[in-house]
Design a protein around this motif. Structure first.
Motif, PDB file in Angstrom:
ATOM      1  N   UNK A 182       1.133  -1.133  -0.343  1.00 21.85           N
ATOM      2  CA  UNK A 182       0.157   0.030   0.128  1.00 21.85           C
ATOM      3  C   UNK A 182       0.994   1.115   0.385  1.00 21.85           C
ATOM      4  N   UNK A 183       1.663   1.492   1.060  1.00 26.81           N
ATOM      5  CA  UNK A 183       2.677   2.317   0.627  1.00 26.81           C
ATOM      6  C   UNK A 183       3.234   2.218  -0.370  1.00 26.81           C
ATOM      7  N   UNK A 184       3.775   1.598  -1.106  1.00 25.29           N
ATOM      8  CA  UNK A 184       4.551   1.668  -2.207  1.00 25.29           C
ATOM      9  C   UNK A 184       3.870   2.324  -3.176  1.00 25.29           C
ATOM     10  N   UNK A 189      -3.705   5.304   3.512  1.00 29.37           N
ATOM     11  CA  UNK A 189      -3.040   6.678   3.747  1.00 29.37           C
ATOM     12  C   UNK A 189      -3.301   6.579   6.044  1.00 29.37           C
ATOM     13  N   UNK A 190      -2.295   5.939   6.314  1.00 27.79           N
ATOM     14  CA  UNK A 190      -2.992   6.217   8.053  1.00 27.79           C
ATOM     15  C   UNK A 190      -2.735   7.143   8.892  1.00 27.79           C
ATOM     16  N   UNK A 191      -1.437   7.733   7.922  1.00 29.20           N
ATOM     17  CA  UNK A 191      -0.912   8.842   8.871  1.00 29.20           C
ATOM     18  C   UNK A 191      -2.618  10.127   8.733  1.00 29.20           C
ATOM     19  N   UNK A 192      -3.387   9.976   8.142  1.00 33.70           N
ATOM     20  CA  UNK A 192      -4.226  10.968   7.773  1.00 33.70           C
ATOM     21  C   UNK A 192      -5.098  10.978   8.946  1.00 33.70           C
ATOM     22  N   UNK A 193      -5.311   8.828   8.710  1.00 36.37           N
ATOM     23  CA  UNK A 193      -6.732   8.659   9.669  1.00 36.37           C
ATOM     24  C   UNK A 193      -6.056   8.954  10.877  1.00 36.37           C
ATOM     25  N   UNK A 201      -7.625   4.166  12.929  1.00 46.14           N
ATOM     26  CA  UNK A 201      -9.097   4.296  11.309  1.00 46.14           C
ATOM     27  C   UNK A 201      -7.719   4.814   9.958  1.00 46.14           C
ATOM     28  N   UNK A 202      -8.433   4.675   8.951  1.00 40.55           N
ATOM     29  CA  UNK A 202      -7.704   4.474   7.781  1.00 40.55           C
ATOM     30  C   UNK A 202      -8.178   5.311   6.375  1.00 40.55           C
ATOM     31  N   UNK A 203      -7.678   5.849   5.602  1.00 38.49           N
ATOM     32  CA  UNK A 203      -8.221   6.293   4.527  1.00 38.49           C
ATOM     33  C   UNK A 203      -7.486   5.625   3.468  1.00 38.49           C
ATOM     34  N   UNK A 204      -8.704   4.538   3.022  1.00 36.82           N
ATOM     35  CA  UNK A 204      -8.642   4.295   1.206  1.00 36.82           C
ATOM     36  C   UNK A 204      -7.975   5.062   0.085  1.00 36.82           C
ATOM     37  N   UNK A 205      -7.294   5.035  -0.491  1.00 37.44           N
ATOM     38  CA  UNK A 205      -7.383   5.700  -1.819  1.00 37.44           C
ATOM     39  C   UNK A 205      -6.625   4.663  -3.367  1.00 37.44           C
ATOM     40  N   UNK A 206      -6.735   6.207  -4.389  1.00 36.23           N
ATOM     41  CA  UNK A 206      -6.682   5.781  -5.447  1.00 36.23           C
ATOM     42  C   UNK A 206      -7.085   4.478  -5.268  1.00 36.23           C
ATOM     43  N   UNK A 207      -6.053   2.246  -6.386  1.00 33.94           N
ATOM     44  CA  UNK A 207      -6.719   2.183  -6.776  1.00 33.94           C
ATOM     45  C   UNK A 207      -7.568   0.726  -5.920  1.00 33.94           C
ATOM     46  N   UNK A 208      -7.181   1.184  -3.944  1.00 29.36           N
ATOM     47  CA  UNK A 208      -8.000   0.981  -2.493  1.00 29.36           C
ATOM     48  C   UNK A 208      -8.580   1.347  -3.026  1.00 29.36           C
ATOM     49  N   UNK A 209      -9.783   2.541  -2.962  1.00 31.26           N
ATOM     50  CA  UNK A 209     -11.169   2.754  -2.725  1.00 31.26           C
ATOM     51  C   UNK A 209     -11.627   2.607  -3.812  1.00 31.26           C
ATOM     52  N   UNK A 210     -11.333   1.860  -5.651  1.00 34.01           N
ATOM     53  CA  UNK A 210     -12.157   1.633  -6.320  1.00 34.01           C
ATOM     54  C   UNK A 210     -12.396   0.257  -6.057  1.00 34.01           C
ATOM     55  N   UNK A 479      -8.278   1.916 -13.659  1.00 30.35           N
ATOM     56  CA  UNK A 479      -6.985   3.864 -13.388  1.00 30.35           C
ATOM     57  C   UNK A 479      -6.174   3.066 -13.591  1.00 30.35           C
ATOM     58  N   UNK A 480      -5.145   4.195 -15.073  1.00 27.25           N
ATOM     59  CA  UNK A 480      -4.340   3.430 -15.419  1.00 27.25           C
ATOM     60  C   UNK A 480      -2.951   3.703 -14.604  1.00 27.25           C
ATOM     61  N   UNK A 481      -2.897   4.669 -13.233  1.00 29.27           N
ATOM     62  CA  UNK A 481      -1.196   5.451 -12.696  1.00 29.27           C
ATOM     63  C   UNK A 481      -0.649   4.253 -11.874  1.00 29.27           C
ATOM     64  N   UNK A 482      -1.365   2.270 -11.991  1.00 28.85           N
ATOM     65  CA  UNK A 482      -0.361   1.964 -11.625  1.00 28.85           C
ATOM     66  C   UNK A 482      -1.458   0.319 -12.838  1.00 28.85           C
TER      67      UNK A 482
END
Length: 487
Positions: A182-184, A189-193, A201-210, A479-482
């Protein structure tokens, strides 16, 4: 006034107080009648009930069950005395009426004196009976459900593997740790959570949210295909309803509940639901269902809130155990003879969902110490998580027989026929079952750790995801980000 959220220290006493308060003082429009427990069954099976509680690591002791039996006998005795006094009161009332017609002043005076005395006796007996019934209820509410005779005896390690599905597990590999992935790849985003809400408490971001949205809709689609009615239940429920569903933590030090009551809602104790099972069960509370419409099957998407998530050591890393997560839940109501068959059917739905994801799975018959208060029998499905180097629970399935329905007043009306007339007496209580269709964070952990794709330098570069999720991916394409490939 805005709602406040606080973590509860010692959830059992609070839930018990909430139940007692609801039973005793809340208006009829906001509370259910007291549970209809089978006291005779408890009193007739003292040794079994005590042994069963011990096998399940319940805090119920033999002394507790004996107290229930004794109190049940006292209730019957006082009820008989009260009925006798009420019968006597009726006869005295008739004497008073006759004396008034005969203009016999002395006879009427004697009858009136007796009526006064019998009224005092009845009032005293009614107070005694109410006290005994309340004590009987409070004692019996702690008794866990009976246990299926085939359930393994003992702790979690005694679970029996009854089936395996999917490919052979790949070797354990710390490079596949989902937190590292997840970090790579920028998926978590655990820090914001932690800043906004706190640890776990965490944020799922990018492809994890999808991926969460794709998994949610995929699981719902399979359940609907199997005849489940989709429901979007509330995430806030009354503590009384949670307690009636059987959410009674064994350990006073381990809180499971977030209280969201407002200072103005003193007649209600509102909590964040630990699972959609609670509001789904509540849909059927205080209802009589025609047997011709059984089974009733619903699938709900809810957020599950677990206040104890930060107390489990290494499991708190990343997504495996968090305070809030999305969960698709199966719930069914059946007649008393059909719950075993319904449990098998629900297990097929769970297997269809998880096998479609291409994961290595094992199905466990869970032992007595792993059964919650409401479960008669429970199975878990675990998935192999190579980054963690261990199996992890992905779903569970419980047959609660009539444990919840007796507390929630869920009954059904049998269909009469020429050969099977309607039974005399009270309507039977339904059986309820619940099962996880998709616990989203756990599925994400398993998919990331099994599906990570490494580049030539051995760094996480992309994901191989199951093809069944492609139709549910937002926009119809990744998403083509990764780099995401479908397998």
């Amino acid at each position: 006034m805005s709602a406040h959220i606080r973590r509860l220290k010692g959830a059992v006493p609070l839930v018990s107080r909430a139940c007692r308060r609801a039973y005793a003082t809340a208006p009829a429009s906001t509370s259910l009648p007291p549970p209809r427990l089978n006291y005779k069954n408890i009193a007739d099976n003292v040794v079994y009930k005590a042994t069963n509680a011990m096998n399940r690591k319940s805090r119920v002791t033999l002394q507790t069950v004996q107290d229930i039996a004794r109190t049940h006998t006292e209730v019957k005795n006082v009820t008989n005395q009260l009925n006798a006094r009420r019968n006597t009161r009726s006869m005295i009332g008739e004497r008073i009426r006759r004396a008034a017609q005969d203009k016999d002043g002395k006879a009427k005076e004697e009858a009136m004196a007796e009526a006064t005395n019998i009224k005092k006796e009845i009032t005293a007996l009614e107070v005694t009976l109410a006290t005994l019934e309340q004590r009987l209820l409070e004692l019996a509410l702690a008794i866990p459900n009976d246990t299926h005779p085939d359930a393994p005896l003992g702790p979690e390690e005694a679970a029996v593997t009854v089936a395996t599905h999917g490919p052979q597990p790949i070797p354990a590999d710390p490079q596949r740790d989902h937190v590292t992935i997840c970090k790579k790849l920028g998926l978590l985003d655990q820090e914001s959570g932690a800043t906004i809400s706190g640890a776990s408490w965490v944020y799922l971001t990018n492809e994890a949210a999808l991926l969460e949205m794709a998994l949610t809709n995929y699981a719902l689609s399979i359940a609907v295909k199997h005849g489940y009615t989709p429901v979007m239940p509330p995430d806030v429920v009354r503590a009384d309803i949670a307690a009636r569903c059987g959410f009674q933590p064994r350990d006073d030090q381990a809180s499971q509940i977030y209280d969201v009551s407002t200072s103005s809602s003193t007649s209600q104790d509102l909590i964040l639901a630990g699972t959609a099972e609670i509001p789904l069960a509540g849909m059927f509370a205080n209802k009589i269902i025609s047997s011709t419409s059984l089974p009733r099957k619903v699938v709900g998407l809810g957020h599950a809130f677990r206040a104890e998530a930060g107390a489990r050591g290494a499991d708190t890393r990343g997504l495996y155990r968090v305070h809030q997560f999305s969960k698709v839940e199966l719930f069914a109501v059946t007649d008393a003879d059909s719950s075993d068959a319904m449990m098998a059917e629900m297990a097929c739905v769970q297997t269809d969902i998880l096998k479609g994801l291409g994961l290595s799975l094992r199905v466990l018959d869970m032992p007595t110490e792993e059964l919650g208060a409401s479960a008669y029998r429970k199975t878990d499905i675990e998935g192999w998580m190579p980054g963690r180097g261990k199996w992890g629970e992905l779903s569970s399935l419980s047959n609660c027989t009539d444990y919840q329905s007796r507390r929630l007043h869920i009954r059904y009306r049998p269909e009469a026929s020429a050969t099977s007339p309607l039974p005399a007496g009270a309507l039977p209580f339904a059986h309820t079952l619940n099962g996880t269709a998709a616990a989203i964070p756990r599925l994400i952990v398993a998919l990331l750790e099994n599906g990570v794709v490494f580049d030539d330098a051995g760094e996480p570069a992309g994901l191989a995801l199951p093809d069944v999720l492609r139709p549910f991916w937002l926009g119809g394409a990744p998403n083509t980000r990764i780099d995401i490939s479908w397998r």
